[in-house]
Every structure is written in structure tokens, then in C-alpha cells.
Design a protein around this motif. Structure first.
Motif, PDB file in Angstrom:
ATOM      1  N   ALA A   1       0.863  -1.188   0.000  1.00 21.83           N
ATOM      2  CA  ALA A   1       0.000   0.000   0.000  1.00 21.83           C
ATOM      3  C   ALA A   1       0.891   1.226   0.000  1.00 21.83           C
ATOM      4  O   ALA A   1       0.852   2.062   0.906  1.00 21.83           O
ATOM      5  N   ASP A   2       1.721   1.300  -0.990  1.00 23.10           N
ATOM      6  CA  ASP A   2       2.619   2.434  -1.185  1.00 23.10           C
ATOM      7  C   ASP A   2       3.177   2.342  -2.596  1.00 23.10           C
ATOM      8  O   ASP A   2       3.581   1.261  -3.052  1.00 23.10           O
ATOM      9  N   SER A   3       3.217   3.476  -3.277  1.00 23.29           N
ATOM     10  CA  SER A   3       3.588   3.440  -4.695  1.00 23.29           C
ATOM     11  C   SER A   3       5.044   3.044  -4.943  1.00 23.29           C
ATOM     12  O   SER A   3       5.392   2.653  -6.048  1.00 23.29           O
ATOM     13  N   HIS A   4       5.895   3.174  -3.920  1.00 25.75           N
ATOM     14  CA  HIS A   4       7.298   2.799  -4.141  1.00 25.75           C
ATOM     15  C   HIS A   4       7.607   1.354  -3.765  1.00 25.75           C
ATOM     16  O   HIS A   4       8.782   0.969  -3.673  1.00 25.75           O
ATOM     17  N   SER A   5       6.570   0.566  -3.603  1.00 24.61           N
ATOM     18  CA  SER A   5       6.780  -0.862  -3.332  1.00 24.61           C
ATOM     19  C   SER A   5       7.655  -1.519  -4.400  1.00 24.61           C
ATOM     20  O   SER A   5       8.349  -2.498  -4.105  1.00 24.61           O
TER      21      SER A   5
ATOM     22  N   ASN B   1      12.476  11.016  -4.215  1.00 26.36           N
ATOM     23  CA  ASN B   1      11.999  10.657  -5.548  1.00 26.36           C
ATOM     24  C   ASN B   1      10.940  11.591  -6.148  1.00 26.36           C
ATOM     25  O   ASN B   1      10.558  11.424  -7.297  1.00 26.36           O
ATOM     26  N   ARG B   2      10.403  12.512  -5.348  1.00 27.47           N
ATOM     27  CA  ARG B   2       9.316  13.353  -5.877  1.00 27.47           C
ATOM     28  C   ARG B   2       9.569  14.814  -5.549  1.00 27.47           C
ATOM     29  O   ARG B   2       9.892  15.137  -4.417  1.00 27.47           O
ATOM     30  N   ASN B   3       9.383  15.664  -6.540  1.00 27.71           N
ATOM     31  CA  ASN B   3       9.573  17.096  -6.305  1.00 27.71           C
ATOM     32  C   ASN B   3       8.339  17.881  -6.722  1.00 27.71           C
ATOM     33  O   ASN B   3       8.445  18.969  -7.257  1.00 27.71           O
TER      34      ASN B   3
ATOM     35  N   GLY C   1       4.823  21.886  -3.681  1.00 30.20           N
ATOM     36  CA  GLY C   1       4.137  21.890  -2.390  1.00 30.20           C
ATOM     37  C   GLY C   1       4.373  20.657  -1.536  1.00 30.20           C
ATOM     38  O   GLY C   1       4.074  20.664  -0.343  1.00 30.20           O
ATOM     39  N   ARG C   2       4.904  19.586  -2.114  1.00 27.71           N
ATOM     40  CA  ARG C   2       5.059  18.341  -1.342  1.00 27.71           C
ATOM     41  C   ARG C   2       5.985  18.516  -0.132  1.00 27.71           C
ATOM     42  O   ARG C   2       5.833  17.857   0.886  1.00 27.71           O
ATOM     43  N   SER C   3       6.940  19.426  -0.255  1.00 21.98           N
ATOM     44  CA  SER C   3       7.894  19.632   0.843  1.00 21.98           C
ATOM     45  C   SER C   3       7.247  20.355   2.017  1.00 21.98           C
ATOM     46  O   SER C   3       7.847  20.474   3.085  1.00 21.98           O
TER      47      SER C   3
ATOM     48  N   THR D   1      -1.526  12.861  -6.765  1.00 15.77           N
ATOM     49  CA  THR D   1      -2.366  12.637  -5.576  1.00 15.77           C
ATOM     50  C   THR D   1      -1.944  13.575  -4.449  1.00 15.77           C
ATOM     51  O   THR D   1      -2.734  13.849  -3.552  1.00 15.77           O
ATOM     52  N   ASP D   2      -0.706  14.078  -4.479  1.00 13.29           N
ATOM     53  CA  ASP D   2      -0.313  15.093  -3.495  1.00 13.29           C
ATOM     54  C   ASP D   2      -1.123  16.375  -3.704  1.00 13.29           C
ATOM     55  O   ASP D   2      -1.452  17.071  -2.749  1.00 13.29           O
ATOM     56  N   HIS D   3      -1.431  16.688  -4.970  1.00 23.35           N
ATOM     57  CA  HIS D   3      -2.276  17.867  -5.214  1.00 23.35           C
ATOM     58  C   HIS D   3      -3.706  17.591  -4.752  1.00 23.35           C
ATOM     59  O   HIS D   3      -4.381  18.479  -4.248  1.00 23.35           O
TER      60      HIS D   3
HETATM   61  C1  MIC Z   1       4.505   9.028  -0.961  1.00 22.25           C
HETATM   62  O1  MIC Z   1       5.681   8.864  -1.199  1.00 22.25           O
HETATM   63  O2  MIC Z   1       3.791   9.867  -1.539  1.00 22.25           O
HETATM   64  C2  MIC Z   1       3.848   8.152   0.103  1.00 22.25           C
HETATM   65  C3  MIC Z   1       3.494   9.024   1.239  1.00 22.25           C
HETATM   66  O3  MIC Z   1       4.761   7.192   0.526  1.00 22.25           O
HETATM   67  C4  MIC Z   1       2.618   7.486  -0.529  1.00 22.25           C
HETATM   68  C5  MIC Z   1       1.813   6.724   0.435  1.00 22.25           C
HETATM   69  C6  MIC Z   1       0.783   7.545   1.122  1.00 22.25           C
HETATM   70  O4  MIC Z   1       0.398   8.606   0.665  1.00 22.25           O
HETATM   71  O5  MIC Z   1       0.328   7.101   2.171  1.00 22.25           O
HETATM   72  C7  MIC Z   1       2.941   6.570  -1.717  1.00 22.25           C
HETATM   73  O6  MIC Z   1       3.965   6.713  -2.334  1.00 22.25           O
HETATM   74  O7  MIC Z   1       2.108   5.742  -2.067  1.00 22.25           O
END
Ligand code: MIC
Ligand code: SF4
Length: 644
Positions: free
Chosen positions: A118-122, A378-380, A383-385, A480-482
Motif C-alpha cells: 500500500a505504497d507506490s514505491h513498493s 523521488n518526488r519534487n 508543495g510536497r515539501s 495525488t499530493d495535489h
Molecule cells: C509518498 O511517497 O507519496 C507516500 C506518502 O509514501 C505514498 C503513500 C501515502 O500517501 O500514504 C505513496 O507513495 O504511495
């Protein structure tokens, strides 16, 4: 015809459907991974499905995202997770033990198995030869309940590596190069399979850096073969028995082959605000840097932190730079503490964070206004920061360390120092005492649910006729951060009504009030989006919270995989414009009508959307398997599995 490694593992796990690119298939999941940001919902959903223990071979929950504990919420979630995992037979990796992907790779990942996280970086697990896929929490809950995981049988793209990395160039530069080539969109339902002579020199943690950030390309996963490097890593982890040799057949055919000579790669940098805005570091030198953050699940292996320690040895952090380090795991932190590298880092003036996600998700260390921050994560996304106008750049540990010394973006090759050689120890520091195993007798476990943890919320069935307001119209590459922010807002992950207040916060802070008004008037909402809607994280809250606000459909130019699956899981229709120019005509606030939804969807015909406000009609389409049609029409998966 020979088989790719992907095909071999997927066929080995095939339960439903035929292995044929483009088909929906269902696979058996061997291992699952959840964490404190996605886990609470997943376990509440699992409880709602009944049963008294997980049916997977191994399931682990990690406390790694929400460890700031400002207020009672995070700690309440942790207590719930500790008790629910004990009840359901799941291991729990305690706060402080490390970031899920790093710890899973070190201690649990097994070549040739399947992991659903349950995480995209699995997909980090692909570094050890696992088919490791990121999904929404509900899909992971279903896998824990023993259900197959459904996916589109992928197109397999072979990335054929040749050559050897030059000094000062590392795995992060390779994956940034891959992102430059493939970009963050257009790769849905693909798997990147790495092979070729260039693979053999890459260690498992380096491979995991590459597969980790494949997530940014939007692929289902990425995978490396399991070879002598994998065996070496597993021996060092005291897990040699988990090793098995795995390779693609030499005659395997791929949908696409991309040759990449890694000896030609130079230090790379992703510039604001997307991981695919890639440039060469040498073209960006001189830009003044305010902050450097080292760590995250992408670059915080022993090798990564050792190289930084060696570069900073005897030097000082530039007076205008704040440098923070978040070691990926307690194993890595212990090893650099024992061998003295940590002392070198602290002496240089590096600030130490817990072994958690921390800065990567804006949980602390938000940069100053308009600051330039170099990160090994891995993500920029904007606003994520945690600072809306900060400029975030993604780099390798080598490039990060160079900026720590000089205070500006610097090609590490220009530092004028000898490239440090890092030898990986034959044996890593192994101590699993922070992994709590479920008790033998689980019948007496009492699950503790604190006040932050809300009820699970189900959707209504999809109406026959939809009358809805366009609650928001957004552009391309909405992540999804937005949609629903992380960082300081993440403590409401278990409280949907509260979390929903922050929907689209960084784009349009008035969204919530508008959507609430429509909902109170007993009217539905629709979201209109551009290309690649729902990039990034697996957080199902980006579907769950809109569902709570009465969103019944998202109409976009295209969707990313995990988010589209999450929308379906929560009974929201992911619709795409048949003619993209209609996107320009629909406006925020427009009243839309869609008729005869069930009948047309069951027949697989286009839906017609009437824009009552503008007085025109347009067609929308959808990619739904028969299974997904049932789910979305029923108002979501939970209604089907728990009966509503
Ligand atoms: C992320 O890197 O954005 C997270 C936080 O690890 C998310 C998981 C989440 O939002 O709970 C992800 O990568 O899936
Ligand atoms: Fe944690 Fe960042 Fe990795 Fe997500 S990308 S799991 S927030 S370290």
C-alpha cells in the motif's frame, strides 16, 4: 519463444485470466506491505471483510511515515496498528526501525515472489527480483484476505544496460536518465525489466534505487534478475536460504527494448516540479542551495550514506546550507554509527532525522520561502515539501554531498577529490528486535481504537442518472499530493471527514467549501482533469475523500493506474474525454448530466455528458473490465465484499 522474467513470475502466480498483454489478470500475492499512513484504513477494511487472520505468506506493517506525533493522532494510529496486526497475524516494524521499502528489502523481500504494497514505491522490491507492485490500501486488504490482485497483463519493456558507471555517477543518475527518456506519463500497464551486461555490477540497493523511482514513470513495476549480486546481498542479510537464481530466457521477446549504455551517463538532476524535468548537473551548476536532504526510500542504503560521509569527511556543511540526513533503516544507521561514519557526518554539521520518511513527504524540514532544496528522494511535486514556493531538485547522494560543501549546485566530478571506494560489508548488522511478531495465541488480543480513528465510509450505488456540478477543473499531471496533501495533514489519514477538508488545498483552498455546499444540496460533484490525472502516490484517500464529498465521476484526458483503480474501488467513475478538445469547453461550476449510466456501461457503450450550463453534449469513455463495472456500479468494492 522464450519468456521474460516478468512473464515467468506472473505466470507462476496466475489465478485468473490468461497471460496476454492487455488482458485483466488476477495473481496470487505472497507478501504484503502497509504502513502507518495507508495501514489504518486497510486494516479497518480488512476487519470489515471478516476473517480472523491474513491469508498471505507474510504481511508486514511499518510505522515510518507519521512519526512526528504532534498531537495524539499519530500515536493513536500506531497503537491501533500494533494491536490490529497482532490480532491478524501481521508483523509490525516499530517506529525507528526504518522506512518500509528499505527494511522490506533488507529483511523480507524474496526473489521470485509477489509483493503488494500500500505504497507506490513498493517496486523497490524489484531490486531483489520480486514482482513488487504498489496499490491502494483496499486492494492490499483484499490480498491479505486471500483474494487475487487484479492488474492489466503488462507490456514488458526491456531496459538493456551495458557498460559500467563512471566515478561520481550512481544508480540515481541511471533512473533520472530513464525518467528523461520515458517521462512520467504514457507508461501505464508496462513493466520495466532490466537486463544486459550492465546489470551485473549493480548491487541490490542500487537496483532498488532504480526500481523505486520507476514508480515516477507510472509503470506497474520494474524488476532486475536475481543473480550473484542478489545472493551476495541475501548472504549479508543472513538470508541465503531465500535466494534463487532468476533470469529471463535468452530468447525472450519484449514489446520494446531500450538500450542504455550506463557508462555514458553523467550526474543528472530533476528540476522543479516534476521528476521528469531532467537536466545534466553540469548545466545547472552555480545555483545557490539553501537546503540539502539526504535519505528517503530512494537513496539511504549503507552505500549511499557512506559515500556522503566520505565526501564530507573533514569538511564542514556550508554556512548557508541546512543539511539533514534521514537514514533508511535502523540497520543502516547502526552500521554507520558503529564504523564511525556517523561521527564524521555529525562533525561536519549534518542534522540527523529519524529513520523515517520525514522530509520526503513534508513531515518536517519544510524549506524556507522560495528556498532551493536538493534532495535524494523521488518526488519534487510543487508543495510536497510543505513549502508551496520552494524549488525542489532531485539528485544522487554524490551531487547532494557536493552542494553541502559548496553551497551551490556542483557537479561532484568538479570537487577535485578522489572518488571514494565504498566496500559493502560481507555481513550487515542484523537485529530484528524492533519487528514485533504476532503472538501465538491471538484470541486474547484487544484492538485499541483511539478517537482519531473514524469509521470506514461506504459509497452509495452509482445512480442511473447523474446530475452533478463540476466542483473543480484542473490541468495536466495532477498528482495525488495535489488532490490530498501529505505532510502536516497526514495525521488525519484515519479520519476521512477531517482529512477531506484539505482536498486540493495547494491548488484551490476553496474546493472543500464548494463541494460541501453541493453535497448539502443533495447534488453530486464531478472533477475535471487533464493528462495523467492521479500521478504519484498510492494513497486511496485521493479517491476516498472525494467520495466522501459526493464526487461520482472524474472526467480526465487520461489517468494513472493506481489512482484509477482506487477511484473504481470507491465507486467513482474514471471517465476519459473521447475528444480531448471537449476538455477546453467544460468549465468549473458547470452543471452536467449523464443518463442511462448502468445500461450503457454494461453494454460497454460511450456515455454522453450533457453540459447544461454551456448547452452542449460530449462523449466520454472508460476502461473497465467486467469485474470493475460491477464494482463501480455497486458503489465500490466494500459494498460488494461486505454486502450492501
Ligand atoms: C509518498 O511517497 O507519496 C507516500 C506518502 O509514501 C505514498 C503513500 C501515502 O500517501 O500514504 C505513496 O507513495 O504511495
Ligand atoms: Fe516514504 Fe518518501 Fe518513500 Fe514515500 S517516497 S515511502 S514518503 S520515503
Amino acid at each position: 519463444m522464450g519468456k521474460s522474467l516478468t512473464q515467468k513470475i506472473l505466470e507462476d502466480h496466475l489465478i485468473v485470466g490468461k497471460y496476454e498483454s492487455g488482458n485483466e489478470i488476477g495473481i496470487k500475492i505472497d507478501q504484503t506491505l502497509t504502513h502507518d499512513a495507508t495501514g489504518t484504513m486497510a486494516y479497518l477494511q480488512l476487519e470489515a471483510m471478516g476473517g480472523d487472520r491474513v491469508k498471505t505468506e507474510h504481511s508486514v506493517n511499518f510505522i515510518d511515515h507519521n512519526t512526528l506525533q504532534i498531537g495524539f493522532e499519530n500515536a493513536d494510529d500506531h497503537r491501533y496498528l500494533q494491536t490490529i496486526t497482532a490480532k491478524y497475524g501481521v508483523d509490525l516494524s516499530r517506529a525507528g526501525n526504518g522506512i518500509c521499502h528499505q527494511v522490506h528489502l533488507e529483511r523480507f523481500g524474496i526473489p521470485g515472489t509477489t509483493l503488494l504494497g500500500a505504497d507506490s514505491h513498493s517496486p523497490s522490491g524489484g531490486g531483489i527480483g520480486q514482482i513488487a507492485i504498489g496499490a491502494g490500501g483496499l486492494d492490499v486488504a483484499l490480498a491479505m484476505a486471500g483474494e487475487p490482485f487484479y492488474l492489466i497483463c503488462p507490456d514488458v519493456v526491456k531496459i538493456n544496460l551495458k557498460g559500467k558507471l563512471k566515478p561520481w555517477v550512481s544508480a540515481k543518475d541511471v533512473v533520472l536518465k530513464v525518467l528523461e527518456i520515458f517521462s512520467t506519463r504514457g507508461n501505464v500497464a508496462c513493466i520495466f525489466e532490466y537486463g544486459g551486461p550492465g546489470v551485473s555490477a549493480l548491487s541490490v540497493p542500487e537496483r532498488a534505487t532504480i526500481t523505486n523511482m520507476g514508480a515516477e514513470c507510472g509503470v506497474t513495476t520494474s524488476i532486475f534478475p536475481s543473480d550473484y549480486q542478489t545472493r551476495k546481498f541475501l548472504i549479508a542479510q543472513g538470508r541465503e536460504q531465500d535466494w534463487v537464481e532468476l533470469n529471463a530466457d535468452s530468447s525472450a521477446e519484449y514489446q520494446k527494448v531500450m538500450n542504455l549504455d550506463i557508462s555514458e551517463i553523467e550526474p543528472m538532476i530533476a528540476t522543479p516540479h516534476s521528476p521528469d524535468n531532467v537536466k545534466k548537473v553540469k548545466d545547472m551548476t552555480g545555483l545557490v542551495v539553501d537546503q540539502v536532504c539526504i535519505g528517503s526510500c530512494t537513496n539511504s542504503s549503507f552505500r549511499d550514506l557512506m559515500i556522503v560521509a566520505e565526501i564530507l569527511k573533514g569538511k564542514a556543511v556550508h554556512p548557508k546550507v541546512s543539511c539533514v540526513l534521514a537514514p533508511g533503516s535502523r540497520q543502516v544507521l547502526s552500521m554507520i554509527a558503529i564504523n564511525g561514519a556517523l561521527a564524521k557526518l555529525i562533525k561536519a554539521g549534518v542534522r540527523l532525522q529519524e529513520s523515517t520518511c520525514g522530509f520526503c513527504i513534508g513531515n518536517g524540514q519544510s524549506p524556507a520561502s522560495a528556498a532551493v532544496s536538493l534532495r535524494t528522494s523521488n518526488r519534487n511535486y510543487k508543495g510536497r515539501s510543505g513549502t508551496l514556493n520552494a524549488q525542489i531538485y532531485l539528485v544522487s547522494p554524490e551531487t547532494a554531498a557536493a552542494a553541502v560543501i559548496t553551497g551551490k549546485i556542483t557537479d561532484p566530478r568538479d570537487l577535485g577529490i578522489k572518488f571514494p571506494t565504498i566496500r559493502l560489508p560481507k555481513k550487515f548488522f542484523i537485529d530484528d528486535s524492533m519487528i514485533i511478531k504476532p503472538p501465538k495465541d491471538r484470541s486474547s488480543v484487544r484492538v485499541v481504537i483511539g478517537p482519531n480513528i473514524g469509521e470506514i465510509i461506504k459509497n452509495e450505488q452509482m445512480p442511473e442518472e447523474l446530475k452533478a456540478t463540476v466542483a473543480i477543473k484542473v490541468g495536466d499531471k495532477i498528482t495525488t499530493d495535489h488532490i490530498i496533501p501529505g505532510g502536516a495533514r497526514m495525521k488525519y489519514r484515519s479520519n476521512i471527514p477531517e482529512y477531506s477538508k484539505y482536498l486540493f488545498e495547494t491548488i484551490d483552498p476553496n474546493f472543500y467549501e464548494r463541494a460541501k455546499k453541493t453535497k448539502e444540496e443533495n447534488h453530486s460533484n464531478v472533477i475535471v482533469g487533464g493528462i495523467s490525472y492521479g500521478q504519484g502516490s498510492s494513497r486511496e484517500h485521493a479517491a476516498l475523500c472525494p467520495m466522501f464529498m459526493g464526487v461520482k465521476a472524474v472526467i480526465a484526458k487520461s489517468f494513472e493506474r493506481i489512482h484509477a483503480d482506487n477511484l473504481i474501488n470507491f465507486g467513482i467513475l474514471p471517465l476519459t474525454f473521447n475528444n480531448e478538445s471537449d476538455y477546453d469547453k467544460v468549465g468549473q461550476g458547470d452543471q452536467l448530466e449523464i443518463h442511462d449510466i448502468k445500461n450503457l456501461i454494461m453494454k460497454g457503450e460511450f456515455l454522453k455528458v450533457k453540459d447544461v450550463t454551456k448547452g452542449f453534449e460530449f462523449e466520454v469513455t472508460y476502461k473497465l473490465s467486467e469485474r470493475q463495472k460491477m464494482i463501480v456500479l455497486a458503489g465500490g468494492t466494500l459494498n460488494l465484499v461486505t454486502g450492501k
